[in-house]
Design a protein around this motif. Structure first.
Motif, PDB file in Angstrom:
ATOM      1  N   THR A  77     -14.411  -2.930   8.947  1.00  0.00           N
ATOM      2  CA  THR A  77     -12.976  -2.949   8.699  1.00  0.00           C
ATOM      3  C   THR A  77     -12.572  -4.360   8.294  1.00  0.00           C
ATOM      4  O   THR A  77     -12.982  -5.336   8.931  1.00  0.00           O
ATOM      5  CB  THR A  77     -12.183  -2.462   9.927  1.00  0.00           C
ATOM      6  N   VAL A  92      -4.654   1.093   1.426  1.00  0.00           N
ATOM      7  CA  VAL A  92      -5.958   1.032   2.084  1.00  0.00           C
ATOM      8  C   VAL A  92      -7.009   1.616   1.135  1.00  0.00           C
ATOM      9  O   VAL A  92      -6.748   2.598   0.448  1.00  0.00           O
ATOM     10  CB  VAL A  92      -5.926   1.830   3.411  1.00  0.00           C
ATOM     11  N   VAL A  94     -10.891   3.080   1.129  1.00  0.00           N
ATOM     12  CA  VAL A  94     -12.140   3.468   1.790  1.00  0.00           C
ATOM     13  C   VAL A  94     -13.218   3.433   0.709  1.00  0.00           C
ATOM     14  O   VAL A  94     -13.046   4.003  -0.371  1.00  0.00           O
ATOM     15  CB  VAL A  94     -12.024   4.863   2.446  1.00  0.00           C
ATOM     16  N   THR A 136      -8.276   7.090   8.813  1.00  0.00           N
ATOM     17  CA  THR A 136      -7.331   6.130   8.232  1.00  0.00           C
ATOM     18  C   THR A 136      -5.965   6.793   8.066  1.00  0.00           C
ATOM     19  O   THR A 136      -4.931   6.242   8.472  1.00  0.00           O
ATOM     20  CB  THR A 136      -7.854   5.634   6.863  1.00  0.00           C
ATOM     21  N   ARG A 137      -5.964   7.990   7.493  1.00  0.00           N
ATOM     22  CA  ARG A 137      -4.679   8.684   7.277  1.00  0.00           C
ATOM     23  C   ARG A 137      -4.004   8.966   8.613  1.00  0.00           C
ATOM     24  O   ARG A 137      -2.822   8.677   8.791  1.00  0.00           O
ATOM     25  CB  ARG A 137      -4.908   9.989   6.511  1.00  0.00           C
ATOM     26  N   VAL A 149      -3.772   5.748   0.522  1.00  0.00           N
ATOM     27  CA  VAL A 149      -5.202   5.565   0.789  1.00  0.00           C
ATOM     28  C   VAL A 149      -5.997   5.912  -0.469  1.00  0.00           C
ATOM     29  O   VAL A 149      -5.858   6.997  -1.016  1.00  0.00           O
ATOM     30  CB  VAL A 149      -5.659   6.437   1.986  1.00  0.00           C
ATOM     31  N   VAL A 205     -13.789   0.294   5.341  1.00  0.00           N
ATOM     32  CA  VAL A 205     -12.379   0.431   4.976  1.00  0.00           C
ATOM     33  C   VAL A 205     -11.781  -0.963   4.831  1.00  0.00           C
ATOM     34  O   VAL A 205     -12.070  -1.868   5.622  1.00  0.00           O
ATOM     35  CB  VAL A 205     -11.614   1.295   6.023  1.00  0.00           C
ATOM     36  N   THR A 207      -8.070  -2.954   3.990  1.00  0.00           N
ATOM     37  CA  THR A 207      -6.630  -2.937   3.745  1.00  0.00           C
ATOM     38  C   THR A 207      -6.332  -4.016   2.715  1.00  0.00           C
ATOM     39  O   THR A 207      -6.894  -5.107   2.775  1.00  0.00           O
ATOM     40  CB  THR A 207      -5.879  -3.215   5.064  1.00  0.00           C
ATOM     41  N   TYR A 231      -3.718  -2.522  11.763  1.00  0.00           N
ATOM     42  CA  TYR A 231      -4.369  -1.534  10.895  1.00  0.00           C
ATOM     43  C   TYR A 231      -5.784  -1.247  11.388  1.00  0.00           C
ATOM     44  O   TYR A 231      -6.177  -0.096  11.525  1.00  0.00           O
ATOM     45  CB  TYR A 231      -4.452  -2.061   9.450  1.00  0.00           C
ATOM     46  N   ILE A 235      -7.096   2.430  12.828  1.00  0.00           N
ATOM     47  CA  ILE A 235      -8.102   3.177  12.058  1.00  0.00           C
ATOM     48  C   ILE A 235      -9.373   3.389  12.888  1.00  0.00           C
ATOM     49  O   ILE A 235      -9.887   4.500  12.998  1.00  0.00           O
ATOM     50  CB  ILE A 235      -8.436   2.440  10.734  1.00  0.00           C
TER      51      ILE A 235
END
Ligand code: SAH
Length: 245
Positions: A77, A92, A94, A136-137, A149, A205, A207, A231, A235
């Motif tokens: 992350t 974000v 992924v 994440t969502r 995302v 992931v 951000t 964040y 996540i």
């Protein structure tokens, strides 16, 4: 059955802070000049580590996580600069795969190809990436931060990209070679390559903290201090819960 150890890598201490506060039965171990934190999140064994900045540092941390701590899957992350149109600060990304934007052994090997691997990209694990997308969502909407995302290619290299013209050129050159990236950062491709070597599933992931443009040096630190930690925690908390179900 021995539970799978999940390694959670962050680039910056600001991102790791929230996770560290949440870690149950924390135990600090020093290795390779780095701190590793063993413990549990939602009863799942995890090891938290900082990649440090840049590809070599990230490769060392990843190798240590696998060799010394027995990590069996890795999730990263962090923050990144958005370079595709429409990838904005607060969005974000992924990762689907990683490319190294500063790899160039041409004319011996095609531009961007990693010598002796015969490939330009390292893909992330599809199952873990799906879980990370869902986490994440869900994690961000629980926080009241519904973010856009994206899912796609991320480019890594040993440069903080902080000029609009540079970002444009970098994206144009990569796109011409068939590797149009959504975002740019400094570690992900190295972690992906080490995970490939060890056949360890990896997902990442990022951000978006800045647009890798002329204001990146202002946007980046502001974002990192103000939001990155929240964040990352939202996540990863959700991700670990999903992986343990
Ligand atoms: N620790 C320093 C420098 C961080 S370097 C500081 O806090 O000022 C930037 C970090 O964020 C790297 O880990 C990189 O992966 C990511 N990053 C964010 N925006 C980036 C950009 N525009 N270009 C390259 N890396 C970026």
């Amino acid at each position: 059955m021995t539970p799978v150890t999940t390694a959670v890598l962050s680039a910056l201490a600001e991102e790791q802070r929230g996770l560290l506060e949440r870690l149950q039965r924390p135990q600090r171990v020093n290795r390779a000049g780095r701190e590793f934190w063993l413990g549990e999140l939602h009863g799942t064994p995890v090891v938290l580590a900082l990649s440090r900045i840049g590809k070599v540092a990230a490769a060392t941390t990843t190798t240590t996580l696998i060799e010394a701590f027995g990590a069996q899957r890795l999730v990263f992350t962090g923050v990144a600069g958005g370079i595709a149109p429409g990838v904005q600060v607060g969005d974000v990304v992924v990762a689907q795969a990683f490319v190294q934007h500063d790899m160039d052994a041409s004319p011996l090997f095609p531009r961007y190809q990693i010598p002796l691997y015969g490939r330009e990209r390292f893909a992330c694990d599809a199952v873990m990436s799906e879980a990370l997308l869902a986490a994440t969502r869900a994690g961000l909407s629980h926080l009241g931060l519904p973010a856009t995302v994206h899912h796609g290619l991320i480019a890594s290299g040993d440069r903080f990209v902080s000029a609009a013209e540079e970002a444009r050129q970098l994206r144009a050159a990569l796109s011409e070679a068939g590797h149009a990236p959504l975002a740019v950062e400094m570690e992900g491709a190295a972690v992906a390559q080490v995970c490939h070597d060890y056949a360890i599933p990896y997902a990442a992931v990022r951000t978006i903290s800045d647009r890798a443009d002329d204001t990146a040096h202002v946007d980046f630190p502001k974002f990192v201090t103000e939001v990155a930690s929240r964040y990352a925690l939202a996540i990863i908390d959700e991700f670990v819960r999903r992986m343990t179900k």
